[in-house]
Scaffold this motif. Structure first.
Motif, short mmCIF file in Angstrom:
data_model
loop_
_atom_site.label_atom_id
_atom_site.label_comp_id
_atom_site.label_asym_id
_atom_site.label_seq_id
_atom_site.Cartn_x
_atom_site.Cartn_y
_atom_site.Cartn_z
N PRO A 67 5.57 -15.52 -38.76
CA PRO A 67 4.64 -14.53 -38.08
C PRO A 67 3.41 -15.32 -37.23
CG PRO A 67 5.15 -13.53 -40.29
CD PRO A 67 5.84 -15.09 -40.23
N GLN A 68 2.75 -16.19 -38.08
CA GLN A 68 1.73 -17.01 -37.50
C GLN A 68 2.18 -17.59 -36.26
OE1 GLN A 68 0.06 -20.01 -40.04
NE2 GLN A 68 -0.93 -21.08 -38.64
N TYR A 69 3.43 -18.17 -36.09
CA TYR A 69 3.94 -18.88 -34.88
C TYR A 69 4.09 -18.01 -34.09
CZ TYR A 69 7.15 -21.72 -32.23
OH TYR A 69 7.80 -22.25 -31.26
N LEU A 70 4.56 -16.85 -34.28
CA LEU A 70 4.75 -15.71 -32.94
C LEU A 70 3.38 -15.27 -32.43
CD1 LEU A 70 7.25 -13.57 -34.28
CD2 LEU A 70 7.85 -15.35 -32.87
N ALA A 71 2.31 -15.16 -33.28
CA ALA A 71 0.98 -15.05 -32.88
C ALA A 71 0.36 -15.94 -32.13
CB ALA A 71 -0.11 -14.61 -34.01
N TRP A 72 0.86 -17.42 -32.38
CA TRP A 72 0.29 -18.41 -31.73
C TRP A 72 0.80 -18.09 -30.31
CZ3 TRP A 72 3.63 -21.89 -29.82
CH2 TRP A 72 3.28 -22.94 -28.77
N ALA A 73 2.15 -17.95 -30.18
CA ALA A 73 2.72 -18.12 -28.78
C ALA A 73 2.18 -16.87 -27.96
CB ALA A 73 4.36 -17.84 -29.00
N ASP A 74 1.98 -15.68 -28.59
CA ASP A 74 1.23 -14.63 -27.73
C ASP A 74 -0.10 -15.28 -27.22
OD1 ASP A 74 3.40 -12.93 -28.08
OD2 ASP A 74 2.76 -11.85 -29.93
N ALA A 75 -0.72 -15.81 -28.22
CA ALA A 75 -2.10 -16.16 -27.92
C ALA A 75 -2.16 -17.24 -26.66
CB ALA A 75 -2.85 -16.78 -29.01
N VAL A 76 -1.26 -18.14 -26.71
CA VAL A 76 -1.25 -19.22 -25.69
C VAL A 76 -0.78 -18.65 -24.49
CG1 VAL A 76 0.11 -21.24 -25.01
CG2 VAL A 76 -0.58 -21.05 -27.41
N ASN A 84 8.99 -21.95 -23.10
CA ASN A 84 9.70 -20.72 -22.55
C ASN A 84 8.59 -19.57 -22.98
OD1 ASN A 84 11.72 -21.52 -21.06
ND2 ASN A 84 12.90 -21.62 -22.94
N PRO A 85 8.60 -18.47 -22.18
CA PRO A 85 7.49 -17.42 -22.73
C PRO A 85 7.72 -16.75 -23.85
CG PRO A 85 8.85 -16.94 -20.55
CD PRO A 85 9.44 -18.16 -21.23
N ALA A 86 6.67 -16.05 -24.55
CA ALA A 86 6.47 -15.73 -25.78
C ALA A 86 7.42 -14.79 -26.09
CB ALA A 86 5.04 -15.08 -26.00
N ALA A 87 7.94 -13.88 -25.14
CA ALA A 87 8.80 -12.69 -25.57
C ALA A 87 10.23 -13.39 -25.79
CB ALA A 87 9.03 -11.85 -24.40
N LEU A 88 10.53 -14.55 -25.37
CA LEU A 88 11.56 -15.23 -25.74
C LEU A 88 11.71 -15.95 -26.76
CD1 LEU A 88 13.05 -16.43 -22.24
CD2 LEU A 88 14.37 -14.88 -23.86
N VAL A 89 10.48 -16.40 -27.03
CA VAL A 89 10.15 -17.06 -28.35
C VAL A 89 10.19 -16.25 -29.57
CG1 VAL A 89 8.30 -18.16 -29.93
CG2 VAL A 89 8.60 -18.62 -27.61
N ARG A 90 9.95 -14.96 -29.35
CA ARG A 90 10.09 -13.99 -30.43
C ARG A 90 11.34 -13.40 -30.57
NH1 ARG A 90 6.47 -10.56 -32.57
NH2 ARG A 90 4.89 -11.41 -31.24
N TRP A 91 12.18 -13.23 -29.64
CA TRP A 91 13.59 -13.05 -29.60
C TRP A 91 14.54 -14.02 -30.20
CZ3 TRP A 91 17.94 -14.56 -26.73
CH2 TRP A 91 18.95 -13.81 -26.77
N ASN A 92 14.51 -15.32 -29.63
CA ASN A 92 15.38 -16.46 -30.05
C ASN A 92 15.11 -17.07 -31.38
OD1 ASN A 92 16.24 -19.57 -29.08
ND2 ASN A 92 17.66 -17.90 -28.78
N THR A 93 13.99 -16.73 -32.11
CA THR A 93 13.68 -17.61 -33.22
C THR A 93 14.40 -16.61 -34.24
OG1 THR A 93 11.33 -16.58 -33.13
CG2 THR A 93 11.55 -18.94 -32.53
N ASP A 94 14.88 -15.66 -33.97
CA ASP A 94 15.28 -14.64 -35.13
C ASP A 94 16.81 -14.64 -34.62
OD1 ASP A 94 16.81 -12.59 -36.69
OD2 ASP A 94 14.73 -11.27 -36.68
#
Length: 289
Positions: A67-76, A84-94
């Motif tokens: 969760p902290q990692y996803l929040a970091w990606a969104d903030a950056v 790659n973009p935050a939406a793909l980070v969220r999708w691909n890390t699960d």
């Protein structure tokens, strides 16, 4: 480098220690006049907003604080360009994305997802693999046989106790032929590697395994390239990808099958491809400007 374009390669403590791509990228970018730095994604005082671009690279400890990692990606991404973009980070890390890709017609290793509280049903025969849906580098992953159901059930229980969803896949009989990793840069195929099997032991978790044993260059077949392109086309928002790695194995019937689609922090094996390193550098520079 006063006035130079600043680009950050996001990494982690294990990435700083073990990412063989990282020094190559830093040197190549600096050779093009870029103020390139490597920074751990959780560095407390690093100002990501001062970078023209942030490239997600070896953030290999994200699974421990997802969760902290996803929040970091969104903030950056809210402060600058993130690839790659935050939406793909969220999708691909699960890794439940594998189910989505299978639903879109991509040949994927058959996968059953077992959420906490769900009954655990294991294969009656043959070997199989248990892993968490959020994991990097085969961490908390093990191979079992029908004689290890107790150990496998205990493994799944431990994952559930940690709040993780477990996944169960057959252990492919032809995995010893090697897993192929096809690297794409800017949407175009760049180079490929073949690696030996990772889960060589049976019956327990070993988080000290070498994640990419016995690497050798590989020339993908037309069928492997077609599968990789189909997997990329089926991923949401994949048109603007900076990089991707498509991991492929051979199914029991001899056809290629998708193991993983790596869009966040894969090793890109740039030390094995001068053209790939040059292309990656050019892409990062173009996007940052």
């Amino acid at each position: 480098m006063t006035g130079a374009i600043k680009v950050a390669l996001a990494t982690s403590e294990p990435g700083l220690a073990w990412d063989s791509d990282l020094p190559l990228l830093l040197e190549a970018l600096r050779g093009r006049g870029v103020d390139a730095v490597a920074a751990a994604w959780d560095a407390p005082h690093f100002d990501w907003s001062r970078c023209a671009a942030v490239v997600v690279r070896s953030t290999w400890d994200y699974a421990e604080r997802w969760p902290q990692y996803l929040a970091w990606a969104d903030a950056v991404q809210g402060a600058t360009r993130l690839d790659n973009p935050a939406a793909l980070v969220r999708w691909n890390t699960d890794k439940r994305y594998l189910g989505e890709l299978a639903g879109r017609g991509v040949p994927v290793v058959p996968t059953r997802f077992i959420v906490p509280g769900e009954a655990v049903v294991l294969p009656g025969d043959g070997q199989f693999v248990v892993k968490p849906t959020v994991s990097a580098g085969a961490r908390d992953t093990a191979r079992y046989t029908q004689d290890h159901h107790g150990a496998a059930a205990g493994h799944i229980a431990a994952l559930h106790a940690a709040g993780s969803t477990a996944m169960v896949q057959p252990y492919l009989a032809r995995i010893d032929e090697g897993e192929r990793a096809l690297v794409f840069l800017g949407g175009a195929f760049s180079h490929a590697m073949r690696k030996g099997p990772v889960l060589t032991d049976v019956g327990g978790v070993d988080n000290d395994r070498v994640p990419h044993p016995d690497l050798v260059p590989h020339r993908p077949s037309a069928a492997e390239l077609a599968l990789a392109e189909a997997a990329l086309a089926a991923a949401p928002g994949s048109r603007g990808l900076l990089y991707a790695r498509v991991d492929i194995a051979t199914a029991d019937d001899g056809a290629p099958v998708l193991m993983e689609l790596e869009l966040v922090e894969p090793n890109l094996f740039l030390g094995h491809s001068e053209d790939g390193l040059r292309r990656f550098t050019e892409l990062v520079l173009a996007r940052a400007t």
